[in-house]
Design an enzyme around this catalytic site. Structure first.
Site, PDB file in Angstrom:
ATOM      1  N   CYS A 201      27.692 -10.437  32.294  1.00 47.04           N
ATOM      2  CA  CYS A 201      27.917 -11.674  32.455  1.00 47.04           C
ATOM      3  C   CYS A 201      27.245 -12.852  31.492  1.00 47.04           C
ATOM      4  O   CYS A 201      26.587 -13.234  31.922  1.00 47.04           O
ATOM      5  CB  CYS A 201      26.889 -10.983  33.381  1.00 47.04           C
ATOM      6  SG  CYS A 201      27.287 -12.483  35.080  1.00 47.04           S
ATOM      7  N   CYS A 379      32.506 -14.170  38.228  1.00 49.34           N
ATOM      8  CA  CYS A 379      31.272 -14.634  37.814  1.00 49.34           C
ATOM      9  C   CYS A 379      30.694 -15.965  38.574  1.00 49.34           C
ATOM     10  O   CYS A 379      31.388 -16.876  37.997  1.00 49.34           O
ATOM     11  CB  CYS A 379      31.254 -15.198  35.996  1.00 49.34           C
ATOM     12  SG  CYS A 379      30.107 -16.149  35.977  1.00 49.34           S
TER      13      CYS A 379
END
Length: 450
Positions: A201, A379
């Site tokens: 991430c 994201c």
């Protein structure tokens, strides 16, 4: 501070099961790696290494294919965490307890949970070795071991976390320290870091920065704070469309960004962070901090290092379109442990799982895999306690957005998706094998707009 956002959204993942299970095209023949097995105490048709997002998801899908009694998952940990929630935990918007569930509760019913750690992989003999020296053999192997955090590669860590003012959203042991450091902030530098390694991430290191800035603004402390983002990267985000919008936010909120700055040491007793300038190796700069959020260096699991299944860097070496191993046709990979050239996110795992499901189906039928993974990842960049930019993109760092709106804009809707819908989809869709990413939704929406 109380939890922000409590919207519950219905889940329709089961309606996509038929879409995810459409027939595989019959093209060609893929010869399995059939070298002799080593003597094993146990054998499974499908052996899954790792009980994280990718491992649980694929074990659920494999249960449908070969039967639960023929599938096993190797995972040593008692607790399974939905780690994307830790961004909100570190900012006080969610409670840590809500991010985890017992591993036993997410293992698909009937699938064998081997509660141990993998210590050796022998793909030439189709077997693995466990921590107790037990050997398990397999017909098909799915490697979903995630990645490894390396706080110890920063001098002064992890022992530095014993001091106040420092936290990290990447570990269950340190994420609540981020929230404590934010609450205790008085005045000075609030520093957020991004390491000189691949990370899971990639947006998370700056999400907590935006949330911290918002918290300090709402509590009247912003004028006493210098918000600093020291990143080893040369840009704020890989996709230009989202980068442009983030730079606007950074400018509007008076945030300082220093590129090519890599954290190499933390002197927690002095509240000092030492950064190396990657453009001039050896040149360092010391920053005093009132709050420090550390994103640790990351790398492949130790068991994959110097193994035949891995590339030179230690990442699992799979075909980027089929997720089948490049050398061993009965070995497959998913998620953070692979060398797929895309961001390592739960959303990427969802899309990968749908493709890998079809790849394995083809291989089991001695057919050539035809379904291709395009590198889709997502994201949700949290920019405030009620705003999110939903970045979705492919291997080429080109936007691959699901909704017919400009997703680079900060939106309340996207925040609720991040905070409430995505966790629900994760526990009730992805881990049960029903959710394979938004591709079917995107296709339906785009057809409806024509």
């Amino acid at each position: 501070m109380s939890n922000m956002g409590a919207v519950s959204t219905c889940f329709c993942g089961r309606s996509f099961v038929h879409v995810l299970r459409l027939g595989v095209q019959k093209m060609g023949y893929s010869q399995l790696h059939t070298a002799s097995r080593c003597a094993a105490k146990n054998h499974y048709e499908v052996l899954v290494l790792g009980g994280g997002s990718g491992g649980i998801t694929m074990s659920a899908r494999m249960k449908w294919k070969v039967g639960a009694e023929n599938v096993a998952v190797v995972e040593p940990h008692e607790k399974h965490y939905y780690q994307p929630m830790w961004t909100l935990v570190g900012a006080g918007a969610k409670q840590l307890a809500t991010s985890g569930r017992p591993t036993a509760s997410v293992i698909p019913s009937g699938v064998q949970w081997i509660k141990s750690r993998v210590t050796e992989l022998d793909p030439d003999k189709n077997c693995i070795r466990l921590a107790d020296d037990k050997k398990i053999s397999y017909k098909y192997l799915i490697i979903a071991l995630g990645l490894q955090l390396h706080y110890e590669k920063i001098k002064g860590l992890p022992e530095g976390f014993n001091y106040p003012k420092i936290g990290s959203n990447y570990s269950v042991h340190t994420v609540e320290k981020t929230w404590k450091a934010l609450q205790d902030f008085k005045e000075g530098n609030a520093i957020f870091t991004f390491p000189n390694t691949p990370v899971k991430c990639g947006g998370a290191p700056q999400k907590i920065m935006y949330l911290s800035e918002a918290y300090l603004r709402k509590t009247g402390k912003r004028s006493k704070a210098n918000i600093i983002f020291n990143t080893s990267l040369g840009s704020i985000f890989t996709v230009q469309k989202y980068a442009n919008r983030l730079l606007e936010i950074i400018k509007a909120r008076n945030i300082v960004v220093n590129y090519k700055h890599n954290l190499i040491e933390v002197r927690a007793d002095k509240q000092e962070a030492v950064f190396e300038n990657l453009d001039t190796p050896g040149v360092t700069e010391v920053y005093q901090y009132e709050m420090l959020h550390v994103t640790p260096p990351m790398g492949p699991p130790d068991v994959l290092m110097n193994n035949p299944v891995s590339d030179a860097a230690g990442w699992l070496d799979v075909d980027k379109e089929t997720l089948q191993h490049k050398k061993y046709p009965n070995v497959f990979g998913i998620g953070d442990c692979t060398n797929l050239p895309t961001s390592k996110t739960a959303a990427a795992i969802a899309a990968q799982s749908a493709v890998l499901d079809k790849t394995i189906s083809s291989v089991m039928k001695s057919q050539l895999p035809t379904k291709k993974y395009d590198g889709y990842t997502s994201c949700p960049i949290v920019t405030d306690y009620n705003r999110v930019i939903l970045a979705e993109f492919d291997y080429n760092s080109q936007p691959l957005e699901t909704l017919p709106i400009d997703q680079s804009k900060e939106r309340l809707l996207m925040y609720y998706m991040k905070a409430d819908l995505m966790p629900f989809l994760y526990w009730n869709g992805l881990l049960k094998g029903y959710w394979g990413g938004p591709a079917p939704i995107r296709k339906l929406l785009h057809l409806g707009l024509k």
